[in-house]
Design a protein around this motif. Sequence first.
Motif, PDB file in Angstrom:
ATOM      1  N   THR A 608       0.814  -1.215   0.000  1.00  0.00           N
ATOM      2  CA  THR A 608       0.000   0.000   0.000  1.00  0.00           C
ATOM      3  C   THR A 608       0.844   1.260   0.000  1.00  0.00           C
ATOM      4  O   THR A 608       0.365   2.336  -0.359  1.00  0.00           O
ATOM      5  CB  THR A 608      -0.934   0.031   1.217  1.00  0.00           C
ATOM      6  OG1 THR A 608      -0.138   0.020   2.411  1.00  0.00           O
ATOM      7  CG2 THR A 608      -1.868  -1.157   1.225  1.00  0.00           C
ATOM      8  N   ASP A 609       2.114   1.167   0.425  1.00  0.00           N
ATOM      9  CA  ASP A 609       2.965   2.346   0.436  1.00  0.00           C
ATOM     10  C   ASP A 609       3.225   2.856  -0.979  1.00  0.00           C
ATOM     11  O   ASP A 609       3.625   4.006  -1.168  1.00  0.00           O
ATOM     12  CB  ASP A 609       4.295   2.029   1.115  1.00  0.00           C
ATOM     13  CG  ASP A 609       4.124   1.770   2.604  1.00  0.00           C
ATOM     14  OD1 ASP A 609       3.009   2.000   3.104  1.00  0.00           O
ATOM     15  OD2 ASP A 609       5.090   1.340   3.248  1.00  0.00           O
ATOM     16  N   ASP A 610       3.035   1.998  -1.956  1.00  0.00           N
ATOM     17  CA  ASP A 610       3.276   2.396  -3.349  1.00  0.00           C
ATOM     18  C   ASP A 610       2.011   2.880  -4.041  1.00  0.00           C
ATOM     19  O   ASP A 610       2.035   3.179  -5.237  1.00  0.00           O
ATOM     20  CB  ASP A 610       3.848   1.213  -4.143  1.00  0.00           C
ATOM     21  CG  ASP A 610       5.199   0.769  -3.586  1.00  0.00           C
ATOM     22  OD1 ASP A 610       5.889   1.622  -2.977  1.00  0.00           O
ATOM     23  OD2 ASP A 610       5.538  -0.411  -3.738  1.00  0.00           O
ATOM     24  N   LEU A 611       0.889   2.920  -3.331  1.00  0.00           N
ATOM     25  CA  LEU A 611      -0.398   3.221  -3.967  1.00  0.00           C
ATOM     26  C   LEU A 611      -0.731   4.697  -3.894  1.00  0.00           C
ATOM     27  O   LEU A 611      -0.483   5.370  -2.895  1.00  0.00           O
ATOM     28  CB  LEU A 611      -1.521   2.424  -3.304  1.00  0.00           C
ATOM     29  CG  LEU A 611      -1.460   0.896  -3.429  1.00  0.00           C
ATOM     30  CD1 LEU A 611      -2.653   0.274  -2.732  1.00  0.00           C
ATOM     31  CD2 LEU A 611      -1.419   0.487  -4.885  1.00  0.00           C
ATOM     32  N   ASP A 612      -1.328   5.198  -4.968  1.00  0.00           N
ATOM     33  CA  ASP A 612      -1.913   6.538  -5.022  1.00  0.00           C
ATOM     34  C   ASP A 612      -3.407   6.406  -5.242  1.00  0.00           C
ATOM     35  O   ASP A 612      -3.891   5.400  -5.791  1.00  0.00           O
ATOM     36  CB  ASP A 612      -1.283   7.363  -6.148  1.00  0.00           C
ATOM     37  CG  ASP A 612       0.193   7.626  -5.901  1.00  0.00           C
ATOM     38  OD1 ASP A 612       0.570   7.779  -4.717  1.00  0.00           O
ATOM     39  OD2 ASP A 612       0.967   7.659  -6.877  1.00  0.00           O
ATOM     40  N   ASP A 613      -4.149   7.440  -4.840  1.00  0.00           N
ATOM     41  CA  ASP A 613      -5.604   7.374  -4.935  1.00  0.00           C
ATOM     42  C   ASP A 613      -6.108   7.261  -6.372  1.00  0.00           C
ATOM     43  O   ASP A 613      -7.214   6.769  -6.614  1.00  0.00           O
ATOM     44  CB  ASP A 613      -6.234   8.611  -4.273  1.00  0.00           C
ATOM     45  CG  ASP A 613      -6.057   8.584  -2.759  1.00  0.00           C
ATOM     46  OD1 ASP A 613      -5.820   7.495  -2.230  1.00  0.00           O
ATOM     47  OD2 ASP A 613      -6.153   9.656  -2.137  1.00  0.00           O
ATOM     48  N   ASP A 614      -5.300   7.731  -7.341  1.00  0.00           N
ATOM     49  CA  ASP A 614      -5.761   7.682  -8.737  1.00  0.00           C
ATOM     50  C   ASP A 614      -5.327   6.403  -9.442  1.00  0.00           C
ATOM     51  O   ASP A 614      -5.446   6.298 -10.668  1.00  0.00           O
ATOM     52  CB  ASP A 614      -5.252   8.909  -9.501  1.00  0.00           C
ATOM     53  CG  ASP A 614      -3.726   9.023  -9.479  1.00  0.00           C
ATOM     54  OD1 ASP A 614      -3.079   8.247  -8.734  1.00  0.00           O
ATOM     55  OD2 ASP A 614      -3.192   9.905 -10.182  1.00  0.00           O
ATOM     56  N   GLU A 615      -4.812   5.437  -8.690  1.00  0.00           N
ATOM     57  CA  GLU A 615      -4.385   4.183  -9.300  1.00  0.00           C
ATOM     58  C   GLU A 615      -5.469   3.114  -9.143  1.00  0.00           C
ATOM     59  O   GLU A 615      -6.481   3.322  -8.469  1.00  0.00           O
ATOM     60  CB  GLU A 615      -3.070   3.718  -8.667  1.00  0.00           C
ATOM     61  CG  GLU A 615      -1.886   4.609  -9.030  1.00  0.00           C
ATOM     62  CD  GLU A 615      -0.581   4.094  -8.485  1.00  0.00           C
ATOM     63  OE1 GLU A 615       0.430   4.163  -9.200  1.00  0.00           O
ATOM     64  OE2 GLU A 615      -0.571   3.614  -7.329  1.00  0.00           O
ATOM     65  N   VAL A 631      -8.312   2.289  -6.265  1.00  0.00           N
ATOM     66  CA  VAL A 631      -7.679   2.023  -4.967  1.00  0.00           C
ATOM     67  C   VAL A 631      -8.554   2.481  -3.812  1.00  0.00           C
ATOM     68  O   VAL A 631      -8.627   1.826  -2.767  1.00  0.00           O
ATOM     69  CB  VAL A 631      -6.297   2.712  -4.907  1.00  0.00           C
ATOM     70  CG1 VAL A 631      -5.762   2.735  -3.483  1.00  0.00           C
ATOM     71  CG2 VAL A 631      -5.313   2.006  -5.832  1.00  0.00           C
ATOM     72  N   ASP A 632      -9.258   3.631  -3.976  1.00  0.00           N
ATOM     73  CA  ASP A 632     -10.039   4.167  -2.865  1.00  0.00           C
ATOM     74  C   ASP A 632     -11.227   3.277  -2.482  1.00  0.00           C
ATOM     75  O   ASP A 632     -11.882   3.511  -1.465  1.00  0.00           O
ATOM     76  CB  ASP A 632     -10.511   5.591  -3.168  1.00  0.00           C
ATOM     77  CG  ASP A 632     -11.318   5.694  -4.450  1.00  0.00           C
ATOM     78  OD1 ASP A 632     -11.753   4.655  -4.959  1.00  0.00           O
ATOM     79  OD2 ASP A 632     -11.512   6.823  -4.932  1.00  0.00           O
ATOM     80  N   ASP A 660      -1.921   2.373 -13.424  1.00  0.00           N
ATOM     81  CA  ASP A 660      -2.219   3.803 -13.282  1.00  0.00           C
ATOM     82  C   ASP A 660      -3.135   4.340 -14.371  1.00  0.00           C
ATOM     83  O   ASP A 660      -3.310   5.548 -14.500  1.00  0.00           O
ATOM     84  CB  ASP A 660      -0.924   4.608 -13.269  1.00  0.00           C
ATOM     85  CG  ASP A 660      -0.079   4.387 -14.522  1.00  0.00           C
ATOM     86  OD1 ASP A 660      -0.596   3.806 -15.495  1.00  0.00           O
ATOM     87  OD2 ASP A 660       1.104   4.790 -14.519  1.00  0.00           O
TER      88      ASP A 660
END
Length: 854
Positions: A608-615, A631-632, A660
């Motif tokens: 999860t440290d590599d995740l962004d909300d737009d992914e 992801v959200d 992405d």
Amino acid sequence: MSSDVPDVDPSDVRAAQVTNARIEDEMEQSYIDYAMSVIAGRALPDVRDGLKPVHRRILYAMHEAGVTSNSAHRKSSSIVGETMGDYHPHGDSAIYDTLARMAQDFSMRYPLVDGQGNFGSVDGDPPAAMRYTEARMAPIAEELLADIERDTVDFTANYDDRLEEPEVLPSAVPHLLVNGSSGIAVGMSTNVPPHNLGEVIDATVELIEDPDATVEDLMEHVKGPDFPTGANIVGRNAVHKAYKTGRGRIRVRAEFEVDEEEGRIVISELPFQQNKSRLVERIAEDVNEGAIEGIRDLRDESDRDGIRVVVELKRDAMAEVVKNQLLESHLERTFGVINLALVDGSPQVLDLKETLEHYVEHRREVVRRRSEHELDEREDRAHILEGRLKALENVDSVVETIQDSEDRDAARAALEGEYDFSEAQAEHIVRMQLGSLTSMETQEIESEYEDVTARIERLETILADPDELDSVIIEELEEMKAEYDDERRTSFIEDTGSVTHEDLIPEEECIVVMSEDDYIKRMPLETFRAQNRGGKGIIGADLKEGDRVSSVFAANSHDYLLVFTNHGQIYRLKTYEIPEMSRTARGKSAVNLLDLDDGEEIEAVVNTDDLDDDEFLTMVTRDGYIKRTAVDEFGNIRSTGIRAIRLEDGDELVDVEVTDGGTDIVIGSRDGMAIRFDEGDVRPMGRTARGVIGIDLREGDRVAGVAAVDAARHDWVLTVTENGYGKRSDLSEYRPQSRNGMGLVDIKTGDRNGSVVAIEAVTYGDHLIAMSADGQIMRTRVEEISTVSRNTMGVIVMDLEPDDEVASVDIVPETAYAAGGESEATDVESADVESADVESADVEAPDIGREDGE
């Protein structure tokens, strides 16, 4: 001779003197009497002077004996003896312990006793015997007793009615807050922290000038406790609560410096009342027991100039982790504030304002009584001076009258009758010496009379006007501040929260292994050095009979992981929650970490440290379905997991990738087929959706895995088969198609290679972690695996034992091991001829992108 008085039975007389009482009532009353005796007579301080009876009696005994700050030191045994004999009929050891504590600069913020000799240490060493030490009052202690002879406080008889002792001291400073107090009574206790004198006086002046000042207003001056040993108060919220309610728990942290260059932690200040010697012993015990790791040496270099405890770190120790381990167990303590004191003889918990209000009322009473006492003295003196001046005006006749009298009594009577002198004036005049009749003496008397009358006017103004009385108190407080104020010793640091378990875990790259029987463990990545391809690897798990490895993946120990299972469930897990064990350990049952059903296995892990909300999380199933979900959608994951994808009967989740919105998807099948298509061909869907067909599988085939490829970040597609073979192929070999196609041949399967286990997108520097079903782990650089075209057999990647097979693989990016400074050296040699393993004419020339020496 007979008597008319009847005989009386002595037993009847005794019976008439006996009173019946219920034992419960008698015990209750006796216990209450005992409790109140302890509360009022021994354990709790008076809010007015901040002293318990034993402290007050010691200081008063020293005052009566003349053992002031200007006198010579007196043997402590002498002071203890006089205190015990005249005022405090208890054991001499209790009195001496109190005397010694009042002399310790690490116990009292402003010591009340000036000690000479060994009065103990911060290491917990006891004071020397009282016959060896000497003491006298400190200057600030005299301020507590100032004006005690001027009827400022009430006195009471001592224990044997021979002497009188003060019920309370005048206390020119707010001593309860300045030096604090601690004690345990019956059913209650007090623990008032010490404060900076200047801050407390400023707050007291503020309250006198503005009686409506709130606790918050007073806290503008009183920042917080100021401990004699310094250290740091963590955050201000607990301090605010303590000042507002009278109770609170304040975190006090040692002052220390982390020197990463020298590899040491130097402790220079300790929390209040912490035993330094015991601290060093406890740290050493934890190091020896393995509770604290990374410490190679521990030294106490403290001297008269201050505390200095040096913690030497091992070369490979993480200073931040060692610091947090020390904070959790040793370098941080909680000071429980209980602002309990006696108010009119009754115990009360007081807030900051109430404490100062009671002190101010006490000082008003002291100054009022002192002023009244002085006024009486001044008026008496003015009356005498008036008589002397009147006598000087009639000196000749007064002298003649005295000469003509037979004796003093006659002279005194003649003066009272002839000149209207009072008895006191006449008595003073008849005792005057002739030398006082000079003109010089007359001028001095007139000057003194003017001063006395002016002082009388001032005292009358003070007693008549409360504001004038308050101004006197403020003036005297300001004088105390100018004399005794100093800088704060205790600082404030930001409250970043308590040390958590995570803070105590070294941040390192790990390999996590899970078996089909749900055994799980983690091991440091550095346990497995990089080998040349074709090696056997080393043992990574000692499995029980019948068990086989189901998955292996790499993660950082501090990563939050999204764990996907073949049943389409998703769990959230912290890597360090997985027990760390040795290579040869079996592992622990995963049921303690994940709520897995029978037959449910981990298939994919996302950091999860590599995740962004737009992914997006892109999932593929065994039957070829693919789904993208934002992801959200996975923000709140219960401990029992949540549904990540809806599966049809018999279908299973196989693999998950993070995308992405602009990457390509490559789905690989067990029979060696692969299809590449644009991620945009799959619209985003909710968690409960099934998805759409990604690859059209031949009968009997099923999906092996999915790779998210990006030409800007990846160079090859890596394919690994269950018999330990694999290959790299350029991305260009996989032309884009539309989803729901059969794709192209990726690798030849069959008896030699076996089915495809995984398909990954890789680049220069990546490491392949391959684990066999029997527990062997091999790590190699992807550059060790030949780059060949599609539709080839590939080369041997891992040398497997008979009946063993590759169970799971993962890719470790170069940054994961390069940051840790891990060596790139290999320690297993493999065959020199790669072409023997390749059955395709499409073999490419050696990579020019490989590093020198490879």
